[in-house]
Design a protein around this motif. Structure first.
Motif, PDB file in Angstrom:
ATOM      1  N   GLY A   1      32.157  26.040  32.405  1.00 59.46           N
ATOM      2  CA  GLY A   1      32.285  25.835  33.840  1.00 59.46           C
ATOM      3  C   GLY A   1      33.612  25.264  34.278  1.00 59.46           C
ATOM      4  N   ALA A   2      34.589  25.185  33.358  1.00 57.39           N
ATOM      5  CA  ALA A   2      35.879  24.583  33.706  1.00 57.39           C
ATOM      6  C   ALA A   2      36.771  25.508  34.520  1.00 57.39           C
ATOM      7  CB  ALA A   2      36.619  24.160  32.434  1.00 57.39           C
ATOM      8  N   GLY A   3      36.506  26.828  34.484  1.00 54.29           N
ATOM      9  CA  GLY A   3      37.316  27.775  35.243  1.00 54.29           C
ATOM     10  C   GLY A   3      38.067  28.780  34.399  1.00 54.29           C
ATOM     11  N   LYS A   4      37.835  28.803  33.081  1.00 49.25           N
ATOM     12  CA  LYS A   4      38.567  29.711  32.199  1.00 49.25           C
ATOM     13  C   LYS A   4      38.270  31.175  32.534  1.00 49.25           C
ATOM     14  CE  LYS A   4      36.792  28.353  28.314  1.00 49.25           C
ATOM     15  NZ  LYS A   4      35.745  27.498  28.932  1.00 49.25           N
ATOM     16  N   THR A   5      36.977  31.523  32.538  1.00 47.91           N
ATOM     17  CA  THR A   5      36.603  32.921  32.746  1.00 47.91           C
ATOM     18  C   THR A   5      36.984  33.384  34.150  1.00 47.91           C
ATOM     19  OG1 THR A   5      34.806  32.807  31.133  1.00 47.91           O
ATOM     20  CG2 THR A   5      34.681  34.559  32.764  1.00 47.91           C
ATOM     21  N   THR A   6      36.807  32.524  35.143  1.00 46.29           N
ATOM     22  CA  THR A   6      37.203  32.899  36.509  1.00 46.29           C
ATOM     23  C   THR A   6      38.688  33.201  36.568  1.00 46.29           C
ATOM     24  OG1 THR A   6      35.445  31.530  37.474  1.00 46.29           O
ATOM     25  CG2 THR A   6      37.278  32.129  38.909  1.00 46.29           C
ATOM     26  N   THR A   7      39.501  32.379  35.917  1.00 48.36           N
ATOM     27  CA  THR A   7      40.949  32.619  35.888  1.00 48.36           C
ATOM     28  C   THR A   7      41.260  33.956  35.230  1.00 48.36           C
ATOM     29  OG1 THR A   7      41.405  30.237  35.788  1.00 48.36           O
ATOM     30  CG2 THR A   7      43.158  31.725  35.072  1.00 48.36           C
ATOM     31  N   MET A   8      40.596  34.252  34.118  1.00 53.33           N
ATOM     32  CA  MET A   8      40.844  35.513  33.417  1.00 53.33           C
ATOM     33  C   MET A   8      40.378  36.703  34.254  1.00 53.33           C
ATOM     34  SD  MET A   8      39.931  34.575  29.464  1.00 53.33           S
ATOM     35  CE  MET A   8      41.264  34.175  28.329  1.00 53.33           C
ATOM     36  N   ARG A   9      39.253  36.567  34.945  1.00 50.09           N
ATOM     37  CA  ARG A   9      38.760  37.654  35.801  1.00 50.09           C
ATOM     38  C   ARG A   9      39.734  37.943  36.947  1.00 50.09           C
ATOM     39  NH1 ARG A   9      33.658  39.567  35.699  1.00 50.09           N
ATOM     40  NH2 ARG A   9      33.732  39.873  37.959  1.00 50.09           N
ATOM     41  N   ILE A  10      40.313  36.892  37.512  1.00 53.31           N
ATOM     42  CA  ILE A  10      41.317  37.087  38.556  1.00 53.31           C
ATOM     43  C   ILE A  10      42.534  37.797  37.972  1.00 53.31           C
ATOM     44  CG2 ILE A  10      42.943  35.897  40.070  1.00 53.31           C
ATOM     45  CD1 ILE A  10      40.788  33.716  40.441  1.00 53.31           C
ATOM     46  N   LEU A  11      42.937  37.400  36.777  1.00 53.42           N
ATOM     47  CA  LEU A  11      44.119  37.975  36.134  1.00 53.42           C
ATOM     48  C   LEU A  11      43.990  39.479  35.968  1.00 53.42           C
ATOM     49  CD1 LEU A  11      46.830  37.504  34.643  1.00 53.42           C
ATOM     50  CD2 LEU A  11      45.490  37.092  32.574  1.00 53.42           C
ATOM     51  N   VAL A  12      42.782  39.968  35.631  1.00 55.54           N
ATOM     52  CA  VAL A  12      42.608  41.403  35.378  1.00 55.54           C
ATOM     53  C   VAL A  12      41.912  42.112  36.544  1.00 55.54           C
ATOM     54  CG1 VAL A  12      42.612  41.074  32.883  1.00 55.54           C
ATOM     55  CG2 VAL A  12      40.437  41.041  34.112  1.00 55.54           C
ATOM     56  N   GLY A  13      41.955  41.519  37.725  1.00 55.13           N
ATOM     57  CA  GLY A  13      41.533  42.213  38.933  1.00 55.13           C
ATOM     58  C   GLY A  13      40.046  42.322  39.157  1.00 55.13           C
ATOM     59  N   LEU A  14      39.226  41.546  38.453  1.00 51.96           N
ATOM     60  CA  LEU A  14      37.773  41.625  38.625  1.00 51.96           C
ATOM     61  C   LEU A  14      37.263  40.643  39.676  1.00 51.96           C
ATOM     62  CD1 LEU A  14      36.620  42.004  34.904  1.00 51.96           C
ATOM     63  CD2 LEU A  14      36.788  43.778  36.656  1.00 51.96           C
ATOM     64  N   THR A  15      38.045  39.632  39.998  1.00 47.80           N
ATOM     65  CA  THR A  15      37.691  38.654  41.023  1.00 47.80           C
ATOM     66  C   THR A  15      38.924  38.425  41.895  1.00 47.80           C
ATOM     67  OG1 THR A  15      36.075  37.531  39.603  1.00 47.80           O
ATOM     68  CG2 THR A  15      36.957  36.267  41.445  1.00 47.80           C
ATOM     69  N   ARG A  16      38.705  38.368  43.201  1.00 46.19           N
ATOM     70  CA  ARG A  16      39.816  38.137  44.115  1.00 46.19           C
ATOM     71  C   ARG A  16      40.146  36.656  44.196  1.00 46.19           C
ATOM     72  NH1 ARG A  16      38.910  42.025  49.447  1.00 46.19           N
ATOM     73  NH2 ARG A  16      39.012  44.028  48.341  1.00 46.19           N
ATOM     74  N   THR A  17      41.439  36.371  44.262  1.00 46.00           N
ATOM     75  CA  THR A  17      41.877  34.998  44.381  1.00 46.00           C
ATOM     76  C   THR A  17      41.773  34.533  45.832  1.00 46.00           C
ATOM     77  OG1 THR A  17      43.719  33.488  44.024  1.00 46.00           O
ATOM     78  CG2 THR A  17      44.279  35.705  44.692  1.00 46.00           C
ATOM     79  N   THR A  18      41.541  33.251  46.018  1.00 46.26           N
ATOM     80  CA  THR A  18      41.554  32.658  47.348  1.00 46.26           C
ATOM     81  C   THR A  18      42.979  32.313  47.752  1.00 46.26           C
ATOM     82  OG1 THR A  18      39.347  31.712  46.984  1.00 46.26           O
ATOM     83  CG2 THR A  18      40.642  30.785  48.776  1.00 46.26           C
ATOM     84  N   GLN A  19      43.745  31.872  46.767  1.00 43.63           N
ATOM     85  CA  GLN A  19      45.130  31.487  47.011  1.00 43.63           C
ATOM     86  C   GLN A  19      45.906  31.604  45.711  1.00 43.63           C
ATOM     87  OE1 GLN A  19      45.591  27.863  49.311  1.00 43.63           O
ATOM     88  NE2 GLN A  19      47.487  27.352  48.236  1.00 43.63           N
ATOM     89  N   GLY A  20      47.210  31.837  45.813  1.00 47.70           N
ATOM     90  CA  GLY A  20      48.039  31.980  44.627  1.00 47.70           C
ATOM     91  C   GLY A  20      47.957  33.378  44.063  1.00 47.70           C
ATOM     92  N   GLU A  21      48.588  33.580  42.912  1.00 47.59           N
ATOM     93  CA  GLU A  21      48.567  34.904  42.307  1.00 47.59           C
ATOM     94  C   GLU A  21      48.678  34.834  40.799  1.00 47.59           C
ATOM     95  OE1 GLU A  21      51.747  37.320  43.684  1.00 47.59           O
ATOM     96  OE2 GLU A  21      53.326  36.055  42.850  1.00 47.59           O
ATOM     97  N   ALA A  22      48.253  35.933  40.177  1.00 42.89           N
ATOM     98  CA  ALA A  22      48.334  36.072  38.719  1.00 42.89           C
ATOM     99  C   ALA A  22      48.922  37.446  38.431  1.00 42.89           C
ATOM    100  CB  ALA A  22      46.953  35.937  38.101  1.00 42.89           C
ATOM    101  N   THR A  23      49.986  37.490  37.638  1.00 48.22           N
ATOM    102  CA  THR A  23      50.659  38.750  37.353  1.00 48.22           C
ATOM    103  C   THR A  23      50.840  38.952  35.854  1.00 48.22           C
ATOM    104  OG1 THR A  23      52.836  37.679  37.587  1.00 48.22           O
ATOM    105  CG2 THR A  23      51.911  38.766  39.541  1.00 48.22           C
ATOM    106  N   ILE A  24      50.959  40.217  35.478  1.00 48.08           N
ATOM    107  CA  ILE A  24      51.226  40.605  34.096  1.00 48.08           C
ATOM    108  C   ILE A  24      52.476  41.470  34.108  1.00 48.08           C
ATOM    109  CG2 ILE A  24      50.349  41.809  32.062  1.00 48.08           C
ATOM    110  CD1 ILE A  24      47.513  41.263  33.144  1.00 48.08           C
ATOM    111  N   GLY A  25      53.516  40.997  33.459  1.00 47.41           N
ATOM    112  CA  GLY A  25      54.777  41.727  33.500  1.00 47.41           C
ATOM    113  C   GLY A  25      55.329  41.864  34.900  1.00 47.41           C
ATOM    114  N   GLY A  26      55.030  40.878  35.752  1.00 54.45           N
ATOM    115  CA  GLY A  26      55.531  40.900  37.123  1.00 54.45           C
ATOM    116  C   GLY A  26      54.698  41.716  38.090  1.00 54.45           C
TER     117      GLY A  26
END
Length: 299
Positions: free
Chosen positions: A37-62
């Motif tokens: 419940g610390a937020g690891k999986t949510t962060t990874m899901r946002i990174l690969v486009g499975l969950t939308r972020t509320t704020q900020g961004e996550a990119t791969i290779g820009g």
């Protein structure tokens, strides 16, 4: 390279990820650690486009994952080994992936051999696979497109010791060839063995990050007394940490003189007081996430 900047995700009033920023670089294995419940999986899901972020961004290779053409050729993802069609065979799962990515059929055989799934196992329905076999199939699918980045959430779940040793060598070789690996795991010893850099998250926020050498360096104090319960209370009342150590005492972030003074004022006789040796990953993890753990009094 993976880059996460000011990432925040809320679900109603609940903040799952709170202003998280970090990088995972080529040629490195980055361990992403935290309690349930610390937020690891949510962060990874946002990174690969499975969950939308509320704020900020996550990119791969820009790039945002959703903007990458044929993303499986660039990013290998394994977030849930059980999220595979149970009615298909292992070979069918990989064949569909290969066709989607425009890969030749022989790539399927290469991946089955790489993860040690036999021809007989490849013909079995996924519903009849053990968790370890599903993990191997998931890793095969993540590597199918020969990506430059791997995002893996608990990939060692269900693997036996030989399987964990195999996976460790696979990921180490991948990073040594210039690949980027972001790895989440509860198997702290395995992360300590393989990771070059560590990110620790608790309650949705990053509580520590850096190289393994930086985070596991000698710090604080080891203390042992005739009444460890009384000592722990005294240290906590003084605003100092007191994390149980496998040596039968506590590790504190304060220096020995401060710990000794608190013990003396509390009337607790000490058996041992010395600068702490370099902390292992488990002790560091427990200390950094002490206020997020579910163990103990739940009243």
């Amino acid at each position: 390279m993976i880059k996460v900047e000011g990432l925040t995700k809320t679900f109603g009033d609940f903040v799952a990820v709170d202003d998280v920023s970090f990088e995972s670089r080529p040629g490195r294995v980055t361990g992403f650690l935290g309690p349930n419940g610390a937020g690891k999986t949510t962060t990874m899901r946002i990174l690969v486009g499975l969950t939308r972020t509320t704020q900020g961004e996550a990119t791969i290779g820009g790039h945002h994952y959703g903007d990458i053409p044929n993303p499986g050729r660039h990013v290998g993802v394994l977030l849930d080994a059980s999220a595979q069609h149970g009615g298909r065979t292992g070979r069918e799962v990989l064949t569909l992936g290969a066709r989607t990515m425009g890969l030749p059929p022989e790539r399927v055989d290469e991946m089955l051999e790489l993860v040690s799934l036999t021809p007989t196992e490849a013909k079995r329905r996924v519903r009849n696979y053990s968790l370890g076999m599903r993990q191997r199939l998931g890793i095969a699918h993540a590597l199918l497109g020969d990506p430059s980045v791997l995002v893996l959430d608990e990939p060692a779940n269900g693997l036996d010791p030989a399987g964990i040793h195999w996976m460790r060598g696979l990921l180490r070789d991948y990073a040594n060839r210039g690949g980027t690996v972001l790895l989440s795991s509860h198997l702290l010893h395995e992360v300590e063995v393989i990771a070059d850099e560590l990110i620790v998250i608790g309650n949705g926020r990053i509580v520590a990050q850096g190289t393994k050498a930086e985070l596991l360096q000698t710090a604080g104090t080891f203390v042992r007394s005739v009444d460890n319960d009384a000592l722990a209370r005294a240290l906590h009342d003084s605003g100092m940490t007191a994390v149980p150590s496998g040596e039968g005492g506590f590790r504190s972030d304060a220096d020995p003189a401060e710990v000794g003074k608190v013990a003396a004022e509390a009337g607790v006789a000490l058996v041992e007081l010395r600068p702490a040796d370099g902390a292992g990953l488990e002790e560091m993890f427990l200390q950094l996430t002490a206020d997020t753990q579910r163990e103990g009094d739940t009243r």
